[in-house]
Scaffold this active site. Structure first.
Site, PDB file in Angstrom:
ATOM      1  N   GLU A   1       0.825  -1.196   0.000  1.00  0.00           N
ATOM      2  CA  GLU A   1       0.000   0.000   0.000  1.00  0.00           C
ATOM      3  C   GLU A   1       0.867   1.256   0.000  1.00  0.00           C
ATOM      4  OE1 GLU A   1      -3.459  -0.251   2.493  1.00  0.00           O
ATOM      5  OE2 GLU A   1      -3.113   1.775   3.227  1.00  0.00           O
TER       6      GLU A   1
ATOM      7  N   GLU B   1      -3.068  10.611   2.554  1.00  0.00           N
ATOM      8  CA  GLU B   1      -4.297  10.773   3.327  1.00  0.00           C
ATOM      9  C   GLU B   1      -4.404  12.202   3.842  1.00  0.00           C
ATOM     10  OE1 GLU B   1      -5.421   6.594   5.314  1.00  0.00           O
ATOM     11  OE2 GLU B   1      -3.606   7.498   6.138  1.00  0.00           O
TER      12      GLU B   1
ATOM     13  N   GLN C   1      -0.817  13.051   5.397  1.00  0.00           N
ATOM     14  CA  GLN C   1       0.269  12.123   5.663  1.00  0.00           C
ATOM     15  C   GLN C   1       0.497  11.232   4.456  1.00  0.00           C
ATOM     16  OE1 GLN C   1      -0.949  10.005   9.188  1.00  0.00           O
ATOM     17  NE2 GLN C   1      -2.052   8.455   8.042  1.00  0.00           N
ATOM     18  N   THR C   2       1.718  10.760   4.322  1.00  0.00           N
ATOM     19  CA  THR C   2       2.046   9.725   3.347  1.00  0.00           C
ATOM     20  C   THR C   2       2.489   8.494   4.125  1.00  0.00           C
ATOM     21  OG1 THR C   2       4.363  10.443   3.144  1.00  0.00           O
ATOM     22  CG2 THR C   2       2.752  11.419   1.628  1.00  0.00           C
ATOM     23  N   ASN C   3       2.285   7.339   3.524  1.00  0.00           N
ATOM     24  CA  ASN C   3       2.644   6.102   4.197  1.00  0.00           C
ATOM     25  C   ASN C   3       2.976   5.031   3.177  1.00  0.00           C
ATOM     26  OD1 ASN C   3       3.127   4.294   6.279  1.00  0.00           O
ATOM     27  ND2 ASN C   3       1.212   4.728   7.346  1.00  0.00           N
TER      28      ASN C   3
ATOM     29  N   GLY D   1       4.532   0.616   9.891  1.00  0.00           N
ATOM     30  CA  GLY D   1       4.154   1.729   9.045  1.00  0.00           C
ATOM     31  C   GLY D   1       5.280   2.719   8.871  1.00  0.00           C
TER      32      GLY D   1
ATOM     33  N   GLU E   1       5.066   6.175   8.131  1.00  0.00           N
ATOM     34  CA  GLU E   1       4.311   7.395   7.892  1.00  0.00           C
ATOM     35  C   GLU E   1       5.121   8.655   8.156  1.00  0.00           C
ATOM     36  OE1 GLU E   1       2.858   6.260  12.112  1.00  0.00           O
ATOM     37  OE2 GLU E   1       3.768   5.294  10.360  1.00  0.00           O
TER      38      GLU E   1
ATOM     39  N   GLY F   1      -7.145  13.569  18.078  1.00  0.00           N
ATOM     40  CA  GLY F   1      -7.253  12.247  18.688  1.00  0.00           C
ATOM     41  C   GLY F   1      -8.678  11.756  18.836  1.00  0.00           C
TER      42      GLY F   1
END
Length: 372
Positions: free
Chosen positions: A123, A127, A140-142, A152, A154, A222
């Protein structure tokens, strides 16, 4: 340009640096409704490359079929998927994000094969994380490879412009040698394949997805700031659709030799290699707008993953948690949460050329956002 950026610029950088800022990020100064067609690539219609993923009643296609809107309301989010799987490629779209109150909303533009390789999927994510009124969008990119969801990779950033006012081109390059995330023609992040990565480098055929969904449980502060449906429908619009790559059948376990020439052509493209000028632009962006990086998170990774290239000018900005040592230049503090499972619409497995029908609610694993 945002008044907070101008305020900071006027107090903190030289006239030369100001000119550099405007040169690197002309998007912040462009006229409204300007469309970015990064790298002058040919675009396709929705029908030529996409099909509904879920909640097609919340997908609005333009009369010429060259753009579409994804809606989120109290009934459902929505999403699309590329009709084909690709063995490496360049995936791009001009996107305008929802406006006004966007807390709890996530818009995702990503490649994945989670429904074909359920236990060892790959993946690549971009996002976009909504926020409360008056606060800038974050994104964010991951990267996940071979089901490495507990590892991850990220990184998180602030936008330097308002992505709800104009279209900007967001792109993911994926080749056998490297991965690059772009906004317009500015590279944000590069991942070069390192032999020690093994299966952590995505290598199996992937499809391209675009979704909008309710992530109230984690996306903003959060989970403290949730989606407020009195502002519905929330809409994100996509156009200038680009799907470049070698089309393959994801059920084939042996890599297709038919892709050799196509992948060589991909690697030869302008966007597959970062020029010195673009590398300077990327450095400028990362040192001013990145607020978390896994490469500097020594609590999660006492030994940085093999693909990490430690840049001292970046290293000096971050604590051992991968968070900034100081508050963001443009306001707000940031906290980092551990990666956890989040649910996002998926689809049932299918062969290539088979159009998805109906809604699918299967979850997929992603990274936790630093929602502040």
């Amino acid at each position: 340009m945002d008044h907070r950026v101008l305020s900071f610029v006027s107090k903190s950088i030289t006239p030369f640096s100001l000119l550099l800022l405007l040169y690197i990020f002309p998007a912040a100064e462009t006229a409204a409704n300007m469309t970015y067609k990064a790298f002058n690539l040919p675009t396709i219609t929705f029908k030529e490359g996409y099909s509904p993923l879920f909640s097609d009643f919340n997908i609005e296609r333009s009369p010429d079929d060259r753009s579409f809107r994804l809606l989120l309301n109290k009934f459902s989010g929505s999403g699309v998927i590329s009709t084909e799987y690709y063995n490496y490629g360049f995936f791009s779209a001009s996107i305008k994000l929802p406006a006004i109150y966007t807390a709890g909303i996530v818009v995702a533009f990503y490649t994945s094969n989670a429904d074909t390789f359920e236990k060892n999927h790959d993946e690549l994510d971009i996002e976009f994380l909504g926020n409360v009124n008056g606060q800038p969008w974050r994104f964010q990119t991951n990267m996940y490879g071979n089901g490495s969801v507990s590892r991850g990779r990220e990184e998180r950033y602030r936008m330097w412009f308002d992505p709800s006012k104009d279209f900007h081109q967001y792109s993911i390059l994926w080749t056998p040698k490297n991965i690059i995330f772009y906004i317009d023609e500015t590279p944000l992040r590069e991942i070069n394949r390192h032999p020690a990565m093994g299966g952590d480098f995505p290598a199996k055929p992937m499809a391209l997805y675009a979704t909008i969904w309710d992530a109230s449980s984690w996306a903003t502060n959060g989970g403290k700031a949730k989606v407020d449906y009195k502002y519905e429908p929330f809409a994100t619009e996509l156009k200038d659709l680009v799907l470049e790559g070698c089309i393959v059948d994801p059920s084939e376990q042996i890599p297709s030799t038919n892709c050799t020439d196509r992948n060589a052509k991909l690697l030869a493209q302008d966007y597959s290699n970062i020029t010195p000028e673009r590398r300077n632009n990327m450095k400028f962006f990362r040192e001013r707008y990145m607020y978390y990086s896994y490469c500097y998170d020594n609590l999660r990774y006492p030994v940085p993953p093999p693909e990490c290239v430690i840049v001292q000018s970046e290293r000096d900005l971050f604590r051992d948690s991968g968070r900034l040592r100081q508050k963001m230049k443009f306001g707000g503090s940031h906290s980092h949460t551990q990666s956890h499972r989040k649910h996002r619409p998926g689809r049932s497995s299918r062969r290539r050329n088979k159009v998805a029908g109906g809604a699918s609610k299967s979850g997929r694993r992603g990274s936790a956002a630093a929602a502040m």
